[in-house]
Write a protein that holds these residues in place. Sequence first.
Motif, PDB file in Angstrom:
ATOM      1  N   THR A  72       0.586  -0.800  -0.380  1.00 15.51           N
ATOM      2  CA  THR A  72       0.114  -0.086  -0.438  1.00 15.51           C
ATOM      3  C   THR A  72       0.794   1.602  -0.216  1.00 15.51           C
ATOM      4  N   LYS A  73       2.225   1.335   1.058  1.00 17.32           N
ATOM      5  CA  LYS A  73       2.768   2.309   0.312  1.00 17.32           C
ATOM      6  C   LYS A  73       3.155   2.850  -0.602  1.00 17.32           C
ATOM      7  N   LYS A  74       3.369   1.914  -1.317  1.00 17.39           N
ATOM      8  CA  LYS A  74       3.881   1.885  -3.178  1.00 17.39           C
ATOM      9  C   LYS A  74       2.506   2.861  -4.181  1.00 17.39           C
ATOM     10  N   GLU A  75       1.780   2.185  -3.294  1.00 21.84           N
ATOM     11  CA  GLU A  75       0.146   3.201  -4.147  1.00 21.84           C
ATOM     12  C   GLU A  75      -0.032   4.831  -4.016  1.00 21.84           C
ATOM     13  N   VAL A  76       0.238   5.085  -2.644  1.00 20.23           N
ATOM     14  CA  VAL A  76      -0.414   6.533  -1.777  1.00 20.23           C
ATOM     15  C   VAL A  76       0.795   7.542  -2.370  1.00 20.23           C
ATOM     16  N   SER A  99      11.626   9.489  -6.226  1.00 20.16           N
ATOM     17  CA  SER A  99      11.601   8.545  -7.535  1.00 20.16           C
ATOM     18  C   SER A  99      12.109   7.281  -6.958  1.00 20.16           C
ATOM     19  N   ALA A 100      14.094   7.396  -7.171  1.00 20.32           N
ATOM     20  CA  ALA A 100      14.741   6.175  -7.465  1.00 20.32           C
ATOM     21  C   ALA A 100      14.434   4.918  -6.003  1.00 20.32           C
ATOM     22  N   LEU A 101      13.646   6.483  -4.449  1.00 22.93           N
ATOM     23  CA  LEU A 101      13.136   5.177  -3.397  1.00 22.93           C
ATOM     24  C   LEU A 101      11.891   4.577  -3.751  1.00 22.93           C
ATOM     25  N   ALA A 102      10.962   4.990  -5.355  1.00 23.94           N
ATOM     26  CA  ALA A 102      10.006   4.219  -4.969  1.00 23.94           C
ATOM     27  C   ALA A 102      10.152   2.744  -6.527  1.00 23.94           C
ATOM     28  N   GLY A 103      11.458   3.510  -6.714  1.00 22.86           N
ATOM     29  CA  GLY A 103      11.289   1.599  -7.464  1.00 22.86           C
ATOM     30  C   GLY A 103      11.687   2.488  -9.220  1.00 22.86           C
ATOM     31  N   PHE A 104      11.366   3.956  -9.215  1.00 20.83           N
ATOM     32  CA  PHE A 104      11.315   4.383 -10.489  1.00 20.83           C
ATOM     33  C   PHE A 104      12.826   4.821 -11.089  1.00 20.83           C
ATOM     34  N   ASN A 105      13.529   4.668 -12.342  1.00 20.18           N
ATOM     35  CA  ASN A 105      14.790   5.538 -12.712  1.00 20.18           C
ATOM     36  C   ASN A 105      14.874   6.050 -13.675  1.00 20.18           C
ATOM     37  N   TYR A 106      14.242   7.772 -13.576  1.00 22.14           N
ATOM     38  CA  TYR A 106      13.543   8.148 -14.768  1.00 22.14           C
ATOM     39  C   TYR A 106      15.048   9.147 -15.399  1.00 22.14           C
ATOM     40  N   ALA A 130      16.805  24.910  -0.440  1.00 20.40           N
ATOM     41  CA  ALA A 130      16.973  25.331   0.532  1.00 20.40           C
ATOM     42  C   ALA A 130      16.845  27.110   0.183  1.00 20.40           C
ATOM     43  N   GLY A 131      16.357  27.591  -1.043  1.00 20.15           N
ATOM     44  CA  GLY A 131      16.002  28.780  -1.500  1.00 20.15           C
ATOM     45  C   GLY A 131      14.608  28.683  -2.103  1.00 20.15           C
ATOM     46  N   TYR A 132      13.985  27.441  -1.717  1.00 23.26           N
ATOM     47  CA  TYR A 132      13.101  27.635  -2.169  1.00 23.26           C
ATOM     48  C   TYR A 132      11.496  28.022  -1.152  1.00 23.26           C
ATOM     49  N   SER A 133      10.805  28.649  -1.933  1.00 17.19           N
ATOM     50  CA  SER A 133       9.126  29.036  -1.118  1.00 17.19           C
ATOM     51  C   SER A 133       8.739  28.072  -0.858  1.00 17.19           C
ATOM     52  N   LYS A 134       7.738  28.448  -0.002  1.00 16.24           N
ATOM     53  CA  LYS A 134       7.247  26.787   0.389  1.00 16.24           C
ATOM     54  C   LYS A 134       6.072  26.376  -0.375  1.00 16.24           C
ATOM     55  N   GLY A 135       5.091  26.945  -0.775  1.00  9.67           N
ATOM     56  CA  GLY A 135       4.571  27.033  -2.128  1.00  9.67           C
ATOM     57  C   GLY A 135       5.293  25.796  -3.125  1.00  9.67           C
ATOM     58  N   MET A 136       6.595  26.679  -3.532  1.00  9.81           N
ATOM     59  CA  MET A 136       7.664  25.324  -4.354  1.00  9.81           C
ATOM     60  C   MET A 136       7.697  24.073  -3.817  1.00  9.81           C
ATOM     61  N   ARG A 137       8.274  24.095  -2.955  1.00 15.71           N
ATOM     62  CA  ARG A 137       8.489  22.948  -2.244  1.00 15.71           C
ATOM     63  C   ARG A 137       7.325  21.726  -2.048  1.00 15.71           C
ATOM     64  N   GLN A 138       5.559  22.454  -2.230  1.00 25.73           N
ATOM     65  CA  GLN A 138       5.074  21.522  -2.060  1.00 25.73           C
ATOM     66  C   GLN A 138       4.538  21.298  -3.443  1.00 25.73           C
ATOM     67  N   LYS A 139       4.563  22.027  -4.649  1.00 24.15           N
ATOM     68  CA  LYS A 139       4.934  21.603  -6.190  1.00 24.15           C
ATOM     69  C   LYS A 139       6.023  20.212  -5.912  1.00 24.15           C
ATOM     70  N   VAL A 140       6.739  20.794  -5.282  1.00 20.86           N
ATOM     71  CA  VAL A 140       8.133  18.922  -5.601  1.00 20.86           C
ATOM     72  C   VAL A 140       7.765  18.266  -5.126  1.00 20.86           C
ATOM     73  N   GLY A 141       6.743  18.518  -3.723  1.00 23.53           N
ATOM     74  CA  GLY A 141       6.137  17.117  -3.453  1.00 23.53           C
ATOM     75  C   GLY A 141       4.630  16.415  -4.489  1.00 23.53           C
ATOM     76  N   ILE A 142       3.983  17.070  -5.019  1.00 27.60           N
ATOM     77  CA  ILE A 142       3.348  16.602  -6.383  1.00 27.60           C
ATOM     78  C   ILE A 142       4.006  16.065  -7.202  1.00 27.60           C
ATOM     79  N   ALA A 143       5.117  16.718  -7.919  1.00 28.02           N
ATOM     80  CA  ALA A 143       5.868  16.014  -8.926  1.00 28.02           C
ATOM     81  C   ALA A 143       6.230  14.489  -8.582  1.00 28.02           C
ATOM     82  N   ILE A 144       7.056  14.420  -6.730  1.00 28.53           N
ATOM     83  CA  ILE A 144       6.999  13.313  -6.814  1.00 28.53           C
ATOM     84  C   ILE A 144       6.368  12.494  -6.212  1.00 28.53           C
ATOM     85  N   ALA A 145       4.462  12.621  -6.473  1.00 27.75           N
ATOM     86  CA  ALA A 145       3.648  11.953  -5.976  1.00 27.75           C
ATOM     87  C   ALA A 145       3.130  11.298  -7.940  1.00 27.75           C
TER      88      ALA A 145
END
Length: 231
Positions: A72-76, A99-106, A130-145
């Motif tokens: 289930t961890k892989k699904e979410v 993404s490598a942690l999740a098994g993808f080598n892009y 380190a220089g990112y705003s919170k909004g930018m970091r959240q976008k990286v989070g979505i990109a990881i998803a």
Amino acid sequence: MLQAQNLTKKYGDQVALNSLNLHIKKGEIFALLGQNGAGKTTTINLFLGFIKPTEGHLTINGISVTKDPQRTKKEVAYIPETLMLYPNLTALENLKFFSALAGFNYSKSELTYFLSKVGLQLSAHDQYLAGYSKGMRQKVGIAIALAKQATALLLDEPTSGLDPKASNEFSQILKELSADGTAILMATHDIFRAREVATHIGIMKEGNLVMIIEAQKISANELENLYLKTV
Ligand SMILES: Nc1ncnc2c1ncn2[C@@H]1O[C@H](COP(=O)(O)OP(=O)(O)OP(=O)(O)O)[C@@H](O)[C@H]1O
């Protein structure tokens, strides 16, 4: 997609979550509203497998979270209020690592595609977080998803501390993800944002899900009044 049956979590005599029944389908965005301590984070943490239920069952994409947590961890994908990413790595490097942690080598062009899809401008892809705003970091989070190809996305107060424009952009990305079929469960205190982004809104009180509302059938004012009357 995300399903809970009679899901209960107790801490001693304290009932954090009481017999929750929930079914969030592919492409739905379910926003949980409720006062501090209502049980929103408990619900999310149960789906993530961070804590174990006292009673009841929960599944993600038909897989039991308690019986098969690794699958289930892989699904979410999970986006908390403050995302833990590496400040000394760039957005591209963070995305490659997670993404490598999740098994993808892009390839670099695939990683660039994910970051661009969530609205991160090209010039930021090679900058340290380190220089990112919170909004930018959240976008990286979505990109990881996206890169994880997660079928479900869990978010705990993801827009808290974002300015209205960043929050709006974030909501648009969530809508795009749901249109692509992701099931989304989000805990929030932002009634306006919940109504704007969600397909369904659940109001929690003292560990109980007391009401489910179809977001399109209610105005922001009506929702606020209903919320204040309910909690
Ligand atoms: N580890 C724990 N031990 C004891 N009680 C806990 C624990 N974690 C949560 N609780 C209790 O469970 C209840 C639900 O908490 P939860 O964090 O789910 O609320 P919430 O709706 O997410 O609140 P907030 O809006 O403040 O984030 C609260 O009464 C809380 O005190």
